[in-house]
Design an enzyme around this catalytic site. Structure first.
Site, PDB file in Angstrom:
ATOM      1  N   THR A   1      -1.373  -2.111   9.726  1.00 11.13           N
ATOM      2  CA  THR A   1      -1.925  -3.034   8.754  1.00 11.13           C
ATOM      3  C   THR A   1      -0.780  -3.856   8.223  1.00 11.13           C
ATOM      4  O   THR A   1       0.015  -3.384   7.425  1.00 11.13           O
ATOM      5  CB  THR A   1      -2.603  -2.318   7.590  1.00 11.13           C
ATOM      6  OG1 THR A   1      -3.719  -1.612   8.110  1.00 11.13           O
ATOM      7  CG2 THR A   1      -3.092  -3.323   6.561  1.00 11.13           C
TER       8      THR A   1
ATOM      9  N   LYS B   1       3.713  -7.126   3.876  1.00 10.97           N
ATOM     10  CA  LYS B   1       3.541  -5.686   3.649  1.00 10.97           C
ATOM     11  C   LYS B   1       3.299  -5.044   5.012  1.00 10.97           C
ATOM     12  O   LYS B   1       2.774  -5.677   5.930  1.00 10.97           O
ATOM     13  CB  LYS B   1       2.400  -5.393   2.687  1.00 10.97           C
ATOM     14  CG  LYS B   1       1.014  -5.684   3.155  1.00 10.97           C
ATOM     15  CD  LYS B   1       0.356  -4.585   3.937  1.00 10.97           C
ATOM     16  CE  LYS B   1       0.487  -3.254   3.254  1.00 10.97           C
ATOM     17  NZ  LYS B   1       0.002  -2.175   4.169  1.00 10.97           N
TER      18      LYS B   1
ATOM     19  N   THR C   1       0.886  -1.182   0.000  1.00 12.88           N
ATOM     20  CA  THR C   1       0.000   0.000   0.000  1.00 12.88           C
ATOM     21  C   THR C   1       0.916   1.223   0.000  1.00 12.88           C
ATOM     22  O   THR C   1       1.376   1.647  -1.049  1.00 12.88           O
ATOM     23  CB  THR C   1      -0.952  -0.002   1.210  1.00 12.88           C
ATOM     24  OG1 THR C   1      -0.203  -0.159   2.403  1.00 12.88           O
ATOM     25  CG2 THR C   1      -1.963  -1.126   1.089  1.00 12.88           C
TER      26      THR C   1
ATOM     27  N   GLU D   1       6.040   4.563   7.094  1.00 13.53           N
ATOM     28  CA  GLU D   1       5.666   5.725   6.287  1.00 13.53           C
ATOM     29  C   GLU D   1       6.557   6.919   6.560  1.00 13.53           C
ATOM     30  O   GLU D   1       6.478   7.541   7.609  1.00 13.53           O
ATOM     31  CB  GLU D   1       4.220   6.105   6.582  1.00 13.53           C
ATOM     32  CG  GLU D   1       3.265   5.500   5.592  1.00 13.53           C
ATOM     33  CD  GLU D   1       1.813   5.744   5.977  1.00 13.53           C
ATOM     34  OE1 GLU D   1       1.544   6.645   6.774  1.00 13.53           O
ATOM     35  OE2 GLU D   1       0.964   5.018   5.459  1.00 13.53           O
TER      36      GLU D   1
ATOM     37  N   ASN E   1      -0.496  11.522   5.978  1.00 11.79           N
ATOM     38  CA  ASN E   1      -1.661  10.867   6.558  1.00 11.79           C
ATOM     39  C   ASN E   1      -2.859  11.768   6.763  1.00 11.79           C
ATOM     40  O   ASN E   1      -3.783  11.419   7.461  1.00 11.79           O
ATOM     41  CB  ASN E   1      -1.276  10.233   7.900  1.00 11.79           C
ATOM     42  CG  ASN E   1      -0.615   8.888   7.678  1.00 11.79           C
ATOM     43  OD1 ASN E   1      -1.272   7.954   7.260  1.00 11.79           O
ATOM     44  ND2 ASN E   1       0.683   8.819   7.904  1.00 11.79           N
TER      45      ASN E   1
END
Lengths: 423, 423
Positions: free
Chosen positions: A198, A187, A161, A284, A406
């Site tokens: 996630t 992932k 993602t 991220e 985000n």
């Protein structure tokens, strides 16, 4: 404790989730998030032989449809395939979400000539939107044709993602004159640290593992890997780890007391740890990879509380982002962790340099401490000097870019969907 | 529960911590953080009459020297003064820190003609550095001369750190034909949300309050105000709330069952809530003020867990920063809060608009939801539809600027100190 364990050294091999014999994988592009996109977003991992399969699913009380369906299917045993998509989490989608996951597993099962309950499913992406089944179901035959013994990279790419890199790892293990392989894809990124995670991971092995032993080894390995990066109960609606064992290798059966069992457990843990570290490093927009080691706590729970509280502290993370050796913020977080501590016993190290001794500033020059904290990877050791329990976690800094990145996911997703006439 | 309570309306008056009769305050500039700076950084609040005084101190197990000293002094009763500084927390400073705080309270006591144990102390600023006593002690006589009945604003300014505005509030209350006043000053900002909270608050009242009742009212008011913004155990090494009652008003004594007791409790809670809200609104570089209301949980603890988990979620905070009505992230945090929930019972509202109904996306257009979440202040209501317990907290978004602002405090402070020859 984990950080004190001796890590066995295993032979790295290519091949990821298809490194083990008897597994194939592949992926196609369905435009699940955006019909115009051409990126891979639907993956399939298949075992050509019967398997023993174990799964670890999210502890979040809000569970996505694929988690609920997979938890049912895995009870059947002899799982043959895992179908996984990115772009939509299929979470908070109610009865429709369950029906959509079942339809997908059914279509895959028909293509493979197995029963629907032999297929597991994973999803990752936005929460609260139904799956674009019109773009998925007609493509399942094509997906089944896309799998091969070389398809691990495509499958790893399809489950990404916000990951910037695919995550794939495999090892070959020798034991009692035979060899077996363990490999996987994963992932993570997006929501791993510090608050939502996630993470999906599919691991395959051609070792022949007794189901009870597979369960024990999987739970222990997850505890020593992914549970050190997804902190406390902060797991996503979709978190899933699947381990499939098909016995294609010549190695003797691995049961609770077999000669090869310790080496199998260590190898499985090692594969999961390597994949977990890749997730943290690819968090991220993060710029630092930090190991928090807590030593000499009164109890294991106390050590864990301290490590997780420091790892979660927003202001500690900000200080790392600036490469600032701010031990005051660390000891402050230690103080509110809930663990039993004695302020005047606490030592804090950045790398090998002592920053605080007995709860007070050490004499180490701040310029020397900065040489550690300005590195992209370093360890922070917190010695409580109260007992003998240890714990460690891996975490990251917090960057401005993380916040920016985000800030507007939902609106953007709804608008993308609307532009395609879906809402 | 709090959010459902009827709030009495009180008459706002100017004067802050000196609004009540018989209190004086003032401040001077000592250059505690930086010798060249001219900002106010040492404050004094004095009661000219004997007091009953109650204090609430940090639950952090790492406690600053002024907290340790004040916890001892307050046992004596008849507190007459509070000396407070910004620029240095005097935390993690060991025996030297204790000696420094005692020396300061002793110097203040001598100037005021009271005993050292009648003086409390508060500090806020960097952790892990000893106080520049050479710049403080010689100035105490000057500080004692700086106090007046108009000095509240100067005292409020002197305790600011990263606060952008001084925080001061006072009310006048009528009861049984008499009036009394309650007012205070506070500092917060920096570390309030979501992970560290250096908050100081000094409140004075000329009501005559029985010590046992003062304790009850203070604890209850703190629970309904500051404990709704400093989440869970995340309190700083220095957090302090002090309430001084000197009985200078004509109002009858407030005991546990007096006629005026309910109105006194409500007024004290109201003053603390107003100061708490000012802290949240002035949180470091935040742009949103958000109330999280949890309704119809099975238990009070469950409601609290959900509210605090959502308020702490980094990704939820990022979505607010972007004005994004991302209810999926909210329900996700609800799921890992540890509270008992039923996903399919959960309703989520932004302002008065329903975003999720029974755990699924509502039909409210996202453009309408955005009109709420793009406001600077809004409420998020999470209805669990399981029981009847409620809880609410106040929180903020997370901005890029927050991260930037917090990235290099320690090094900068050490360098500033070194340039002045202090290390």
């Amino acid at each position: 404790m984990a950080s004190q364990e001796t890590e066995l050294v295993f032979k790295d091999i290519p091949g990821g989730v298809t490194a083990a014999y008897g597994f194939r994988a592949g992926a196609i592009s369905c435009g699940i998030k955006n019909p115009d996109a051409t990126r891979l977003d639907l993956a399939l991992v298949v075992s050509d032989l019967p398997t023993a399969t174990e799964g670890c699913f999210t502890t979040n009380r809000v569970k996505a449809a694929p988690v609920r369906v997979s938890q049912q299917h895995i009870k059947t045993g002899d799982i043959r395939a895992v179908v996984a998509n990115s772009g939509n989490a299929n979470a908070c989608t109610g009865h429709q979400g369950i029906a959509d996951t079942k339809a997908t597993t059914k279509a895959v099962a028909e293509e493979l000539g197995v029963r629907m309950r032999q297929v597991l499913a994973c999803s990752t992406g936005i929460i609260g939107m139904t799956m674009p089944m019109g773009r998925i179901l007609p493509r399942i035959p094509e997906l089944a044709l896309a799998i091969s013994a070389d398809g691990s990279d495509a499958a790893a790419a399809a489950i990404m993602t916000s990951d910037t890199k695919p995550k794939t790892y495999a090892v070959e293990v020798e034991c009692e004159g035979a060899t077996f392989r363990i490999g996987g894809i994963a992932k993570g990124a997006g929501m791993i640290c510090p608050n939502m995670a996630t993470m999906l991971c599919v691991i395959t092995t051609d070792a022949k593992v007794d189901p009870a032993e597979l369960k024990r080894a999987t739970l222990a390995a997850v505890e020593q890997s992914f549970n050190r990066i997804t902190i406390d109960g902060d797991t996503s609606t979709n978190d899933t780890v699947i381990v499939m064992s098909n016995g294609a290798s010549e190695a003797p059966v691995i049961k609770s007391r077999s000669a090869c069992t310790p080496i199998f457990r260590a190898a499985l843990r090692h594969v999961m740890r390597e994949l977990a570290k890749m997730m943290v490093r690819d968090g991220e927009r993060v710029t630092k990879f930090v190991e928090i080691r807590v030593q000499n706590a009164r109890t294991y729970q106390d050590a864990k509380k301290v490590a997780e509280t420091v790892a979660k502290s927003l202001l500690v993370k900000c200080s790392w982002h600036g490469g600032d050796p701010n031990w005051g913020r660390v000891i402050h977080a230690v103080g509110y962790s809930g663990a039993r501590i004695r302020e005047e016993f606490i030592d804090i190290y950045f790398g090998g340099l002592i920053a605080a001794k007995n709860g007070l500033a050490s004499t180490t020059p701040v310029r020397e401490l900065e040489k550690v904290t300005q590195q992209p990877e370093f360890a922070v050791t917190i010695d409580l000097n109260l007992g003998s329990a240890n714990y460690h976690v891996f975490t990251t800094d917090l960057s401005e870019e993380f916040v920016d990145f985000n800030a507007a996911e939902y609106s953007a997703a709804v608008f993308a969907k609307r532009q395609t006439g879906l809402v």
